[in-house]
Enzyme design. Sequence first.
Site, PDB file in Angstrom:
ATOM      1  N   THR A 331      30.506  52.715  86.922  1.00 57.15           N
ATOM      2  CA  THR A 331      31.356  52.148  87.638  1.00 57.15           C
ATOM      3  C   THR A 331      31.941  50.835  86.464  1.00 57.15           C
ATOM      4  OG1 THR A 331      29.139  50.167  87.603  1.00 57.15           O
ATOM      5  CG2 THR A 331      29.700  52.281  89.568  1.00 57.15           C
ATOM      6  N   CYS A 332      32.280  49.810  87.549  1.00 54.46           N
ATOM      7  CA  CYS A 332      33.206  48.405  86.768  1.00 54.46           C
ATOM      8  C   CYS A 332      32.387  47.401  86.174  1.00 54.46           C
ATOM      9  CB  CYS A 332      33.789  48.061  87.577  1.00 54.46           C
ATOM     10  SG  CYS A 332      35.773  49.474  88.065  1.00 54.46           S
ATOM     11  N   ASP A 333      31.105  47.508  86.583  1.00 54.70           N
ATOM     12  CA  ASP A 333      30.234  46.393  86.117  1.00 54.70           C
ATOM     13  C   ASP A 333      29.537  46.544  84.496  1.00 54.70           C
ATOM     14  OD1 ASP A 333      28.187  44.067  86.590  1.00 54.70           O
ATOM     15  OD2 ASP A 333      26.902  44.793  88.431  1.00 54.70           O
ATOM     16  N   ASN A 370      31.785  50.430  94.162  1.00 57.56           N
ATOM     17  CA  ASN A 370      33.303  51.387  93.945  1.00 57.56           C
ATOM     18  C   ASN A 370      33.183  51.929  94.754  1.00 57.56           C
ATOM     19  OD1 ASN A 370      33.499  50.839  90.087  1.00 57.56           O
ATOM     20  ND2 ASN A 370      33.312  49.163  91.811  1.00 57.56           N
TER      21      ASN A 370
END
Length: 380
Positions: A331-333, A370
């Site tokens: 994910t983008c985190d 996401n």
Amino acid sequence: MTDPIRTVLYGASDKEISFYQSLVEKHGSPLLLFDSSKLKQQYRALQQALPNVDLFYAIKALPQIDALKELDELEAGFDVASSGELDILLSLKVSGRRTIHTHPVKSDKDIRDALRFGSTTFVIDNLDELKKLQPYRGRVGILLRVSFRSENAKVDLSKKFGCTEDEVANIILQAEQLGLHIKGLSFHVGSQCETSDQHVAAIHSCRDMMLELNKKVKAPLSILDIGGGFPADYALESIDILEFCKPIRAALESLPDDWHIYAEPGRYLIAPAVTCVTTIIGKSIRYGMPWYYIDDGVYGSFSGKIFDHAEYPLQVLTEGKTSTSVLAGPTCDSIDIIDEHIELPELNIGDLIIGHQMGAYTAATRTRFNLLKEAKFIVL
Ligand SMILES: Cc1ncc(COP(=O)(O)O)c(C=O)c1O
């Protein structure tokens, strides 16, 4: 302080490598592989370690239909905590008589749904919860959950639930006045216990309280529910459940013969029955260290790293000189990191990373952040 450096497992045989690779070719990645024979083995081992104890699988650990089917075939009982968990049992036509509703806080709808299903044993831990059952007296059996705080468990489950030992007598006597029968006591000494000391202490306390109360009440208490907490083997140390439960067996022997004993195991049964297969989808060098990004992470099957404080044994299928690396999720985190200090050989995009002991509190707590593809469940 930085985390200790984690090593991974090596030594995959050619057969093992082609097994995982062919599954990924056929079904894609990530995958969660469910081995029903392992679940059966765990169930039988716990039955042997706790003879004369009725086992109610804690569905919350993994509410997966194939796992529940297997447990149904083994004639296990089920510990349910919500109407959603009852619905899944309903789809399997499991009898409500084989269930206990263990959530200490329930809505009236939860109670009605359970009763409609035939689930009549409810856990409470305070007078407000007791009063909720008054309209249904005559149809319900009640267990009173007592809090025993745990220092040696990874997850303390007595902070949020359970009355104090001092409150027990009053709740039981009040129940009698309301025409409700508290049939026994329950506890959960915390999940992933390192030793069975807490179980033993809680059994002794409950025994003493029940024996004392039975001198005062009209309908005696005769059920003791010893909860969960039986550990999964995350360190791959071959936990011997027979040995772990030995002091528990001794403590249970000190109870009157006509009492019924329940347990609500989740993690021990299901953790080793599921293996996670992930694929490296990207790599980079950051801060002088290799970073590998895989297609499952802490928002997905590795959610237990966050919610359950779990570190799963990881395996790579290739060997080579290792360096301290970072293994991150897709994910983008930035929180989506599985391990920041893990010894890995040089790996390539497309290589597989295998997570073992990944059945409990993994897929059960994943999110759709996401909108990434969830690991597909494959029954072996
Ligand atoms: C009420 C209750 N019973 C049983 C369990 C299962 O515990 P374990 O997975 O440690 O066996 C839990 C876990 O959260 C629980 O809350």
